[in-house]
Design a protein around this motif. Structure first.
Motif, PDB file in Angstrom:
ATOM      1  N   GLN A  66       0.828  -1.209   0.000  1.00  0.00           N
ATOM      2  CA  GLN A  66       0.000   0.000   0.000  1.00  0.00           C
ATOM      3  C   GLN A  66       0.864   1.261   0.000  1.00  0.00           C
ATOM      4  N   ASN A  67       1.920   1.247   0.792  1.00  0.00           N
ATOM      5  CA  ASN A  67       2.827   2.405   0.816  1.00  0.00           C
ATOM      6  C   ASN A  67       3.539   2.578  -0.523  1.00  0.00           C
ATOM      7  N   ALA A  99       2.414   1.739  -3.424  1.00  0.00           N
ATOM      8  CA  ALA A  99       1.440   2.278  -4.384  1.00  0.00           C
ATOM      9  C   ALA A  99       1.227   3.770  -4.175  1.00  0.00           C
ATOM     10  N   ASP A 100       1.517   4.241  -2.974  1.00  0.00           N
ATOM     11  CA  ASP A 100       1.443   5.680  -2.682  1.00  0.00           C
ATOM     12  C   ASP A 100       2.762   6.378  -2.988  1.00  0.00           C
ATOM     13  N   GLY A 101       3.726   5.620  -3.517  1.00  0.00           N
ATOM     14  CA  GLY A 101       5.013   6.195  -3.901  1.00  0.00           C
ATOM     15  C   GLY A 101       6.076   6.135  -2.831  1.00  0.00           C
ATOM     16  N   HIS A 102       5.826   5.387  -1.753  1.00  0.00           N
ATOM     17  CA  HIS A 102       6.768   5.343  -0.630  1.00  0.00           C
ATOM     18  C   HIS A 102       7.249   3.921  -0.399  1.00  0.00           C
ATOM     19  N   TYR A 103       8.420   3.616  -0.914  1.00  0.00           N
ATOM     20  CA  TYR A 103       9.020   2.315  -0.653  1.00  0.00           C
ATOM     21  C   TYR A 103      10.510   2.520  -0.454  1.00  0.00           C
ATOM     22  N   CYS A 125       7.326  -4.033  -5.421  1.00  0.00           N
ATOM     23  CA  CYS A 125       7.142  -2.755  -4.713  1.00  0.00           C
ATOM     24  C   CYS A 125       7.729  -1.591  -5.504  1.00  0.00           C
ATOM     25  N   THR A 153       5.699   1.762  -7.030  1.00  0.00           N
ATOM     26  CA  THR A 153       6.023   3.181  -6.850  1.00  0.00           C
ATOM     27  C   THR A 153       5.957   3.935  -8.172  1.00  0.00           C
ATOM     28  N   ARG A 166       1.807   3.388  -9.407  1.00  0.00           N
ATOM     29  CA  ARG A 166       0.899   3.929  -8.383  1.00  0.00           C
ATOM     30  C   ARG A 166      -0.496   3.317  -8.447  1.00  0.00           C
ATOM     31  N   GLU A 167      -0.538   2.020  -8.744  1.00  0.00           N
ATOM     32  CA  GLU A 167      -1.816   1.321  -8.773  1.00  0.00           C
ATOM     33  C   GLU A 167      -1.603  -0.081  -8.207  1.00  0.00           C
TER      34      GLU A 167
END
Length: 186
Positions: free
Chosen positions: A54-55, A57-61, A106, A110, A113-114
């Protein structure tokens, strides 16, 4: 008699608990039973995998997420397979491959974003794939033949993700025969 043992997350939550699960399986096998062991992910791992997806997909890995997940698995391999270097190397290689796939998924999330149901299934199911070779190695370390087989090698599913369904309740017959041949041989 065929015995199927299912160990949930707290039952395989760390190396000590995996050792206890392995002992139960070994005890049944030494009593003459054919044993199939089904394992969950180590305690808390599935939630961490889902949060990481989930992170991402929000751009945070960050790679530290993978490293933090990898370390308890790596430690469990070393604690549970102290005598057989080949078995330990194989388990560590299996972990490396799965974490490499996790990181690739992952990183891809990023960018796109889906988080699709298919990708979520691929990531959230990795915990069991990480634990299975560790538990299998712990059983083998105790003198009982053991082989880690992923459910994806046995179960044929349709193209629907979340919730998963078997394709007309079918299984991959050759793989199922192979799995139960392993059970039949110890």
């Amino acid at each position: 008699m065929l015995i199927v043992m299912k160990f949930g997350g707290t039952s395989v939550g760390n190396a000590e608990r995996i050792a206890q699960a392995a002992e139960l399986a070994v005890k049944s096998a030494k009593e003459g039973h054919k044993v199939v062991v089904v394992t969950s992910a180590m305690s808390g791992v599935t939630n961490k995998l889902i949060a990481a997806a989930q992170n991402a997909a929000d751009g945070h890995y960050h790679k530290t997420i993978s490293d933090d997940l990898h370390e308890p698995h790596r430690q469990a391999v070393h604690q549970l397979m102290p005598t057989e270097a080949t078995r330990r190397r194989e388990a560590l290689e299996s972990l490396r491959q799965r974490f490499e796939r996790f990181e690739a998924l992952c990183k891809g999330l990023t960018m796109v974003r889906e988080l699709t149901p298919r990708t979520m299934d691929a990531i959230s199911g990795m915990g069991e794939m990480l634990c299975a070779p560790i538990l299998s190695g712990a059983i083998a370390e105790r003198g009982v033949t053991s082989r880690s087989i992923e459910a994806t090698e046995l179960i044929v599913t349709d193209d629907q993700f979340r919730p998963g369904r078997t394709a007309d309740g079918r299984y991959a017959p050759e793989d199922a025969r192979q799995a139960f041949a392993v059970v039949g041989n110890g």
